[in-house]
Design an enzyme around this catalytic site. Structure first.
Site, PDB file in Angstrom:
ATOM      1  N   LYS A 104       0.866  -1.188   0.000  1.00 30.87           N
ATOM      2  CA  LYS A 104       0.000   0.000   0.000  1.00 30.87           C
ATOM      3  C   LYS A 104       0.893   1.225   0.000  1.00 30.87           C
ATOM      4  O   LYS A 104       2.027   1.185   0.480  1.00 30.87           O
ATOM      5  CB  LYS A 104      -0.865   0.026   1.262  1.00 30.87           C
ATOM      6  CG  LYS A 104      -2.114   0.856   1.115  1.00 30.87           C
ATOM      7  CD  LYS A 104      -3.177   0.060   0.406  1.00 30.87           C
ATOM      8  CE  LYS A 104      -4.448   0.815   0.193  1.00 30.87           C
ATOM      9  NZ  LYS A 104      -5.499  -0.095  -0.299  1.00 30.87           N
TER      10      LYS A 104
HETATM   11  N1  GLU Z   1      -7.179  -0.210  -3.565  1.00 33.00           N
HETATM   12  C1  GLU Z   1      -7.906  -1.378  -3.896  1.00 33.00           C
HETATM   13  C2  GLU Z   1      -8.012  -2.292  -2.697  1.00 33.00           C
HETATM   14  O1  GLU Z   1      -7.830  -1.877  -1.590  1.00 33.00           O
HETATM   15  C3  GLU Z   1      -7.368  -2.079  -5.125  1.00 33.00           C
HETATM   16  C4  GLU Z   1      -5.985  -2.604  -5.019  1.00 33.00           C
HETATM   17  C5  GLU Z   1      -5.454  -3.141  -6.334  1.00 33.00           C
HETATM   18  O2  GLU Z   1      -6.198  -3.232  -7.278  1.00 33.00           O
HETATM   19  O3  GLU Z   1      -4.272  -3.445  -6.352  1.00 33.00           O
HETATM   20  O4  GLU Z   1      -8.342  -3.440  -2.826  1.00 33.00           O
END
Ligand code: GLU
Length: 416
Positions: A104
């Site tokens: 993240k």
């Molecule tokens: N931000 C989204 C999540 O928390 C998508 C993450 C992604 O597609 O890598 O699942």
């Protein structure tokens, strides 16, 4: 009460670990963050002043493959929030059986106060600062709160300029014209509808007759609201940060989407049958399905006993605390946990990544069909395991992921 998001995320693993008797060393290993980078992101503001923002990129685990996870721009971003959300991504990708890890990133910034130029330079400078952490075989970024396909286009371009060639697989959630996948933008919402319909069939509920309350009118909340209306469900309340709107006879979601596009707030929408509602009131509104699709820790020990629904479908990441989980369990509310509920997003991100690698792009029906197969298969695994172990769907989901991660750890062994 301030809830530390990382401690809260680790607690969920502890609960699952107890259920499966996970080896204590492995448990420690799974709770740790692999690496975390803190960066300063200086930019020249439109008025000529210099502002320095703090940014992060965190790899929780690359045990099962490259890191995968979104980039969040919000005033509430902290290192612990990034660590918590990266951990969640590891468990989410493992749960779906994807060959990816969890990561993240984000910047502590209020994007509502930035011009488009400021936002672009902020994104590009941030990408440059974290460039050694990301890459198609290292860590693949994606949109999250207050970032979107435009943000991803800037990130992909900055990365590619630095490497001297176009490398579209460094991020997912891109615009379709530059390597994005059809269906990715709507994927979290589409996946949630597949899961909800499937769950309702299992529980003998008629989805078309259900009343739904949604917290959040962003990328997830608005898509899910629209799709629910297409399924002739009654969305009776919906909100955003500033407040929301309630109508016992059901809201006209298309009208509300138009209203938002004109730059208005939901709470200011006036109609014969609707009235404004606060976020706290919204969460305790009687309904069949409650969909928290905003931020973390919205359902906590202080309001969990007021929740009045049959099903909670978690569109947001970590909207429910562990203490609230206990109360909801006593109330026999079925909670479909975030790591499966909103996993359509990362699932189609994975499809985008492999489409980029192969330079071969799928049609929408293939994207949705393959997503549905993966999501429903994972849901069935969770459902069966929860029945077998008499545990909540959340604990079962975390336990399945923990087992998979433990297996990968065992097979790879410890370096050196
Ligand atoms: N931000 C989204 C999540 O928390 C998508 C993450 C992604 O597609 O890598 O699942």
């Amino acid at each position: 009460m301030i809830i530390n998001p990382y401690e809260s995320a680790k607690k969920k693993i502890d609960i699952a670990a107890e259920l499966i008797n996970l080896d204590p060393n492995t448990l420690e290993y799974l709770k740790k963050t692999e690496r975390a980078l803190i960066v300063s992101v200086p930019i020249m503001m439109d008025d000529g002043s210099l502002e320095i923002f703090e940014g992060y990129r965190v790899h929780h685990s690359t045990l099962r493959g490259p890191g995968k996870g979104g980039v969040r721009f919000s005033p509430f971003v902290t290192l612990d929030e990034m660590k918590a959300l990266a951990l969640l991504m590891t468990f989410k990708t493992a749960l779906l059986g994807l060959p990816l890890g969890g990561s993240k990133g984000g910047i502590r910034v209020d994007t509502k106060k930035l011009s488009n130029r400021e936002l672009e330079v902020l994104t590009r400078r941030y990408t440059m600062e974290i460039i050694n952490m990301i890459g198609p075989d290292r860590d693949v970024a994606a949109p999250d709160m207050y970032t979107d396909s435009t943000t991803m286009a800037w990130m992909m371009d900055t990365y590619s300029m630095q490497k001297g060639r176009t490398i579209s697989g460094v991020v997912t959630g891109k615009p379709i014209d530059i390597g994005g996948s059809i269906g990715r933008a709507e994927a979290p919402g589409t996946g949630m509808i597949y899961l909800l319909r499937h769950l309702c069939q299992k529980l003998n509920y008629n989805l078309n007759k259900m009343s739904v309350v949604i917290q959040g009118f962003g990328k997830v909340g608005s898509v899910v609201a629209k799709q629910l209306c297409n399924n002739s469900c009654n969305v009776i309340a919906i909100s955003e940060e500033e407040g929301g709107i309630y109508s016992p006879t059901g809201l006209d979601i298309d009208m509300l989407i138009k209203w938002k596009q004109q730059g208005n707030l939901l709470k200011d929408y006036e109609s014969k049958n609707s009235s404004p509602i606060t976020n706290a009131e919204l969460l305790s509104t009687e309904c069949d399905v409650l969909i928290p699709a905003a931020v973390e820790n919205q359902i906590y020990s202080g309001n969990a006993d007021k929740i009045d629904c049959k099903i909670i479908l978690e569109g947001a990441n970590s909207p429910t605390t562990s203490q609230a989980d206990e109360i909801l369990e006593e109330k026999e509310i079925v909670v479909v946990p975030d790591i499966i509920a909103n996993s359509g997003g990362v699932c189609v991100s994975y499809f985008e990544y492999i489409q980029d690698m192969q330079s071969y792009f799928w049609k929408l029906d293939r994207v949705n069909k393959e997503m549905k197969t993966i999501l429903l298969y994972s849901f069935e695994e969770i459902f069966k395991f929860s029945k077998k172990t008499d545990s909540s769907l959340r604990t079962a989901a975390y336990a399945i992921s923990a087992n998979r991660l433990a297996k990968a750890h065992e097979l790879r062994g410890l370096f050196p």
